[in-house]
Motif scaffolding. Structure first.
Motif, PDB file in Angstrom:
ATOM      1  N   UNK A 104       0.811  -1.234   0.000  1.00  0.00           N
ATOM      2  CA  UNK A 104       0.000   0.000   0.000  1.00  0.00           C
ATOM      3  C   UNK A 104       0.833   1.267   0.000  1.00  0.00           C
ATOM      4  N   UNK A 105       1.997   1.252   0.651  1.00  0.00           N
ATOM      5  CA  UNK A 105       2.871   2.418   0.601  1.00  0.00           C
ATOM      6  C   UNK A 105       3.336   2.683  -0.834  1.00  0.00           C
ATOM      7  N   UNK A 106       3.794   1.643  -1.527  1.00  0.00           N
ATOM      8  CA  UNK A 106       4.323   1.811  -2.875  1.00  0.00           C
ATOM      9  C   UNK A 106       3.222   2.174  -3.873  1.00  0.00           C
ATOM     10  N   UNK A 107       2.025   1.628  -3.689  1.00  0.00           N
ATOM     11  CA  UNK A 107       0.911   1.999  -4.570  1.00  0.00           C
ATOM     12  C   UNK A 107       0.577   3.481  -4.407  1.00  0.00           C
ATOM     13  N   UNK A 108       0.500   3.934  -3.162  1.00  0.00           N
ATOM     14  CA  UNK A 108       0.207   5.346  -2.911  1.00  0.00           C
ATOM     15  C   UNK A 108       1.301   6.242  -3.475  1.00  0.00           C
ATOM     16  N   UNK A 109       2.552   5.833  -3.296  1.00  0.00           N
ATOM     17  CA  UNK A 109       3.663   6.602  -3.859  1.00  0.00           C
ATOM     18  C   UNK A 109       3.572   6.648  -5.378  1.00  0.00           C
ATOM     19  N   UNK A 110       3.228   5.525  -5.995  1.00  0.00           N
ATOM     20  CA  UNK A 110       3.099   5.490  -7.445  1.00  0.00           C
ATOM     21  C   UNK A 110       1.994   6.406  -7.950  1.00  0.00           C
ATOM     22  N   UNK A 111       0.884   6.474  -7.218  1.00  0.00           N
ATOM     23  CA  UNK A 111      -0.200   7.374  -7.608  1.00  0.00           C
ATOM     24  C   UNK A 111       0.237   8.838  -7.530  1.00  0.00           C
ATOM     25  N   UNK A 112       1.056   9.174  -6.537  1.00  0.00           N
ATOM     26  CA  UNK A 112       1.567  10.543  -6.447  1.00  0.00           C
ATOM     27  C   UNK A 112       2.493  10.860  -7.614  1.00  0.00           C
ATOM     28  N   UNK A 113       3.275   9.884  -8.044  1.00  0.00           N
ATOM     29  CA  UNK A 113       4.121  10.086  -9.225  1.00  0.00           C
ATOM     30  C   UNK A 113       3.254  10.365 -10.445  1.00  0.00           C
ATOM     31  N   UNK A 114       2.153   9.626 -10.594  1.00  0.00           N
ATOM     32  CA  UNK A 114       1.250   9.838 -11.726  1.00  0.00           C
ATOM     33  C   UNK A 114       0.581  11.200 -11.650  1.00  0.00           C
ATOM     34  N   UNK A 115       0.217  11.641 -10.454  1.00  0.00           N
ATOM     35  CA  UNK A 115      -0.361  12.982 -10.302  1.00  0.00           C
ATOM     36  C   UNK A 115       0.652  14.053 -10.693  1.00  0.00           C
ATOM     37  N   UNK A 116       1.903  13.844 -10.313  1.00  0.00           N
ATOM     38  CA  UNK A 116       2.941  14.785 -10.700  1.00  0.00           C
ATOM     39  C   UNK A 116       3.141  14.817 -12.203  1.00  0.00           C
ATOM     40  N   UNK A 117       3.114  13.638 -12.841  1.00  0.00           N
ATOM     41  CA  UNK A 117       3.277  13.590 -14.287  1.00  0.00           C
ATOM     42  C   UNK A 117       2.099  14.253 -14.991  1.00  0.00           C
ATOM     43  N   UNK A 118       0.898  14.046 -14.459  1.00  0.00           N
ATOM     44  CA  UNK A 118      -0.280  14.691 -15.038  1.00  0.00           C
ATOM     45  C   UNK A 118      -0.167  16.209 -14.927  1.00  0.00           C
ATOM     46  N   UNK A 119       0.323  16.687 -13.792  1.00  0.00           N
ATOM     47  CA  UNK A 119       0.506  18.128 -13.624  1.00  0.00           C
ATOM     48  C   UNK A 119       1.517  18.654 -14.633  1.00  0.00           C
ATOM     49  N   UNK A 120       2.569  17.890 -14.875  1.00  0.00           N
ATOM     50  CA  UNK A 120       3.608  18.299 -15.813  1.00  0.00           C
ATOM     51  C   UNK A 120       3.102  18.326 -17.256  1.00  0.00           C
ATOM     52  N   UNK A 121       2.368  17.273 -17.635  1.00  0.00           N
ATOM     53  CA  UNK A 121       1.938  17.131 -19.031  1.00  0.00           C
ATOM     54  C   UNK A 121       0.532  17.632 -19.290  1.00  0.00           C
ATOM     55  N   UNK A 122      -0.200  18.024 -18.227  1.00  0.00           N
ATOM     56  CA  UNK A 122      -1.580  18.520 -18.365  1.00  0.00           C
ATOM     57  C   UNK A 122      -2.466  17.509 -19.097  1.00  0.00           C
ATOM     58  N   UNK A 123      -2.317  16.238 -18.775  1.00  0.00           N
ATOM     59  CA  UNK A 123      -3.100  15.206 -19.447  1.00  0.00           C
ATOM     60  C   UNK A 123      -4.597  15.349 -19.155  1.00  0.00           C
ATOM     61  N   UNK A 124      -4.926  15.827 -17.946  1.00  0.00           N
ATOM     62  CA  UNK A 124      -6.333  15.920 -17.565  1.00  0.00           C
ATOM     63  C   UNK A 124      -7.126  16.851 -18.478  1.00  0.00           C
ATOM     64  N   UNK A 125      -6.455  17.817 -19.074  1.00  0.00           N
ATOM     65  CA  UNK A 125      -7.150  18.778 -19.920  1.00  0.00           C
ATOM     66  C   UNK A 125      -7.585  18.176 -21.254  1.00  0.00           C
ATOM     67  N   UNK A 126      -7.166  16.951 -21.526  1.00  0.00           N
ATOM     68  CA  UNK A 126      -7.564  16.274 -22.765  1.00  0.00           C
ATOM     69  C   UNK A 126      -8.730  15.311 -22.540  1.00  0.00           C
ATOM     70  N   UNK A 127      -9.374  15.420 -21.390  1.00  0.00           N
ATOM     71  CA  UNK A 127     -10.463  14.505 -21.063  1.00  0.00           C
ATOM     72  C   UNK A 127     -11.840  15.134 -21.253  1.00  0.00           C
TER      73      UNK A 127
END
Length: 290
Positions: A104-127
């Motif tokens: 659970x620690x590593x899954x949560x950490x991985x989700x934070x990495x994905x949130x950071x990548x989304x912030x960087x690439x603005x992927x959410x704005x393509x939804x």
């Protein structure tokens, strides 16, 4: 690496060469100050000289570098680094805790990495198209329809945080849950409000203020997550080395059982009858030497 040295006994009677302290306790405060400064620069610089194109014109260098309304700039870099720092600390805590908590620690950490990548690439704005589909029709002028699929993603992230938090207590539990809640209130709730402001007649100062409040609040939420993650670890510096360990000994695989309904003593108190060699062997330790 863990050493097999015998040191002096501490106040609790445990022989140790290490004096354990909180990890970077002043860092969250410094990050809050930085987030506020970046917000002030973003909204202030273009408005103090509205007639200077270099400062205020759309696409000007100042707006591109400091403006929070766009991605790929200094505020975005700050947000991404904060998310990655929280992910790194949570991942390290999971490795040190081991056992069933590692996943659970590593899954949560991985989700934070994905949130950071989304912030960087603005992927959410393509939804937006997916948001229109979920709303069973085109939402017309509402340009922020991505918040609908974003809410589903956010619910999954919150569930993962909640699953991890059930195994924690005290400051880490409070800050992780409060921080991720604040983050998504800003990322989804305030973003929805800004979506309705992003139209003729309202897209001036009201939208500017709303956008900056949203971005700063997102940063504050992620800083809270980072503070909760930092509270999970303790650091010790001795003889030119640096060691880290999990602050709550009940989280360590093979350690004392965790019980949310009773007061748990400090780690040094829990190890009163354990020899120094057993302590260094039993506790996962990371050391770094210059």
């Amino acid at each position: 690496m863990a050493g097999h040295r015998r040191g002096q006994r501490d106040d609790a009677g445990v022989r140790s060469d290490h004096q354990w302290r909180p990890l970077a306790p002043s860092l969250p405060r410094a990050l809050v100050f930085t987030a506020l400064v970046l917000g002030v620069l973003s909204i202030g610089l273009p408005n103090i000289a509205p007639d200077v194109e270099f400062m205020s014109a759309p696409g000007s260098p100042v707006r591109q570098f400091f403006g929070v309304s766009e991605e790929m700039n200094l505020p975005t870099f700050f947000s991404v680094m904060t998310s990655l720092a929280a992910a790194g600390v949570l991942g390290l805590a999971g490795v040190l805790a081991g056992g069933r908590l590692r996943t659970p620690f590593l899954i949560t950490a991985g989700l934070l990495v994905l949130l950071g990548f989304d912030d960087f690439a603005a992927l959410h704005e393509h939804l937006r198209a997916l948001g229109d589909l979920m709303a069973e029709g085109d939402l017309g002028a509402f340009e922020y329809a991505w918040v609908l699929p974003g809410a589903v993603i956010g619910a999954g992230v919150v569930w993962a945080f909640r699953r991890l938090a059930t195994r924690l207590r005290g400051t880490p539990r409070r800050d992780l849950l409060l921080g991720i809640a604040v983050f998504f209130v800003a990322a989804l709730g305030l973003e929805t409000v800004n979506g309705f402001l992003d139209r003729p007649g309202l897209d001036g100062m009201p939208l500017q203020i709303g956008t900056h409040v949203e971005e700063i609040t997102e940063d504050l939420g992620m800083i809270l997550v980072l503070r909760g993650a930092l509270a999970l670890l303790q650091v010790s510096r001795s003889r030119g080395g640096v060691a880290l360990r999990v602050a709550d000994r009940g989280l360590v695989a093979g350690g004392p059982p965790a019980d949310d309904d009773r007061v748990v003593p400090e780690p040094s108190v829990r190890l009163v009858e354990i020899d120094a060699v057993a302590v260094t062997d039993r506790i996962p330790v990371v050391s770094a030497r210059p």
